[in-house]
Design a protein around this motif. Sequence first.
Motif, PDB file in Angstrom:
ATOM      1  N   VAL A 102      49.105  26.819  82.671  1.00  0.00           N
ATOM      2  CA  VAL A 102      48.192  26.929  83.809  1.00  0.00           C
ATOM      3  C   VAL A 102      48.565  28.127  84.669  1.00  0.00           C
ATOM      4  O   VAL A 102      47.704  28.886  85.122  1.00  0.00           O
ATOM      5  N   ARG A 103      49.870  28.321  84.884  1.00  0.00           N
ATOM      6  CA  ARG A 103      50.319  29.467  85.690  1.00  0.00           C
ATOM      7  C   ARG A 103      49.949  30.776  85.023  1.00  0.00           C
ATOM      8  O   ARG A 103      49.563  31.739  85.682  1.00  0.00           O
ATOM      9  N   MET A 104      50.037  30.824  83.697  1.00  0.00           N
ATOM     10  CA  MET A 104      49.760  32.059  82.967  1.00  0.00           C
ATOM     11  C   MET A 104      48.281  32.434  83.035  1.00  0.00           C
ATOM     12  O   MET A 104      47.927  33.615  83.056  1.00  0.00           O
ATOM     13  N   LEU A 105      47.404  31.442  83.080  1.00  0.00           N
ATOM     14  CA  LEU A 105      45.963  31.697  83.076  1.00  0.00           C
ATOM     15  C   LEU A 105      45.336  31.562  84.460  1.00  0.00           C
ATOM     16  O   LEU A 105      44.117  31.691  84.597  1.00  0.00           O
ATOM     17  N   ALA A 106      46.154  31.319  85.477  1.00  0.00           N
ATOM     18  CA  ALA A 106      45.623  31.139  86.830  1.00  0.00           C
ATOM     19  C   ALA A 106      45.196  32.484  87.417  1.00  0.00           C
ATOM     20  O   ALA A 106      45.898  33.486  87.282  1.00  0.00           O
ATOM     21  N   SER A 107      44.047  32.498  88.094  1.00  0.00           N
ATOM     22  CA  SER A 107      43.569  33.726  88.724  1.00  0.00           C
ATOM     23  C   SER A 107      44.247  33.981  90.064  1.00  0.00           C
ATOM     24  O   SER A 107      44.189  35.099  90.585  1.00  0.00           O
ATOM     25  N   HIS A 108      44.895  32.942  90.630  1.00  0.00           N
ATOM     26  CA  HIS A 108      45.606  33.082  91.901  1.00  0.00           C
ATOM     27  C   HIS A 108      47.099  32.807  91.696  1.00  0.00           C
ATOM     28  O   HIS A 108      47.462  31.908  90.930  1.00  0.00           O
ATOM     29  N   PRO A 109      47.946  33.547  92.373  1.00  0.00           N
ATOM     30  CA  PRO A 109      49.388  33.280  92.265  1.00  0.00           C
ATOM     31  C   PRO A 109      49.730  31.940  92.911  1.00  0.00           C
ATOM     32  O   PRO A 109      48.933  31.369  93.681  1.00  0.00           O
ATOM     33  N   ALA A 110      50.916  31.452  92.630  1.00  0.00           N
ATOM     34  CA  ALA A 110      51.401  30.247  93.306  1.00  0.00           C
ATOM     35  C   ALA A 110      51.481  30.514  94.804  1.00  0.00           C
ATOM     36  O   ALA A 110      51.860  31.606  95.238  1.00  0.00           O
ATOM     37  N   THR A 111      51.094  29.517  95.584  1.00  0.00           N
ATOM     38  CA  THR A 111      51.070  29.676  97.035  1.00  0.00           C
ATOM     39  C   THR A 111      52.446  30.051  97.575  1.00  0.00           C
ATOM     40  O   THR A 111      52.575  30.899  98.459  1.00  0.00           O
TER      41      THR A 111
END
Length: 299
Positions: free
Chosen positions: A279-288
Amino acid sequence: MEGTWIPREPRRGVRPDASAVLGVLFALPALVSSAVVVALVARLIWAAPWVVWTVVALWVLSGAVTFLPSVESLLARGMFDMRRPSTVEMTRLGPLWESVCATAGVDSARYVLWVEQSRELNAFAAGGRTVAVTRRAVELPARALEAILAHELGHHLSGHSRVSLLAWWYELPARASIWLVGLATRAVLLVGRVFARFGSAAGALASVLVSLVLLVGLIALNPWLLLMPLLSPLLAWSSRLGEYRADATAAGFGYGPALVDVLSGWLAAEHGRRRPWRVRMLASHPATADRIRRLRAAR
């Protein structure tokens, strides 16, 4: 002094950053596929080579329509379920937006404010003029709302929203071909299941073979589909770079502390949940948490 946010010199005009440039590069395979689809359709309608090249050239030039305010407004209403702010909402949004643009040294009249019909806390920039917030975002404290608006202005000033709209526009023929071939494949397989139900193994086998031919033809038209396992994480990575840049732009206008406060509220709402690596690899937004950490490091 440590812990003090020092606003940078306001940036004027659009200056495409690395995220925008990468967005263009990663969109090229789909654009080429779309050009092939347009050329094929033109060839089927009129075989003359000069007609095919003219149609493809006109299609390439058609991207200019996305720069028209009327087209962008139509897309905003039709695709994102957005509306213009009510009088009450504009009374609140207008002065805050004017303040952000004055701080950034840009003309606020270049942009159009919209309200998305959602109760989630969100905002986004689209095209060359659209700045949208959700109804819930309108209810935020003034400084927090200003920080969010400054972040969205950062997307515009770095060219992210314009590149995204153009990429979407030029991908339409390729995506239409994918949809049509997918529809045809499902229809053929449905016919094959009917043959199989009535005991016709030959008919069922024929439907499978026709489906395979359709899929091979689809990949021949859209070879970028083979690159999707690589392109998807790269596109997500470039999008995350854009979010970092928009955060940095807002911080440069002096909204760093307010933006950290907003993001800290979002982080608390996440209850410490950690996203799986895929999910992190394909997320369009960085971790908050990463966004907060970068903003604080820029003090």
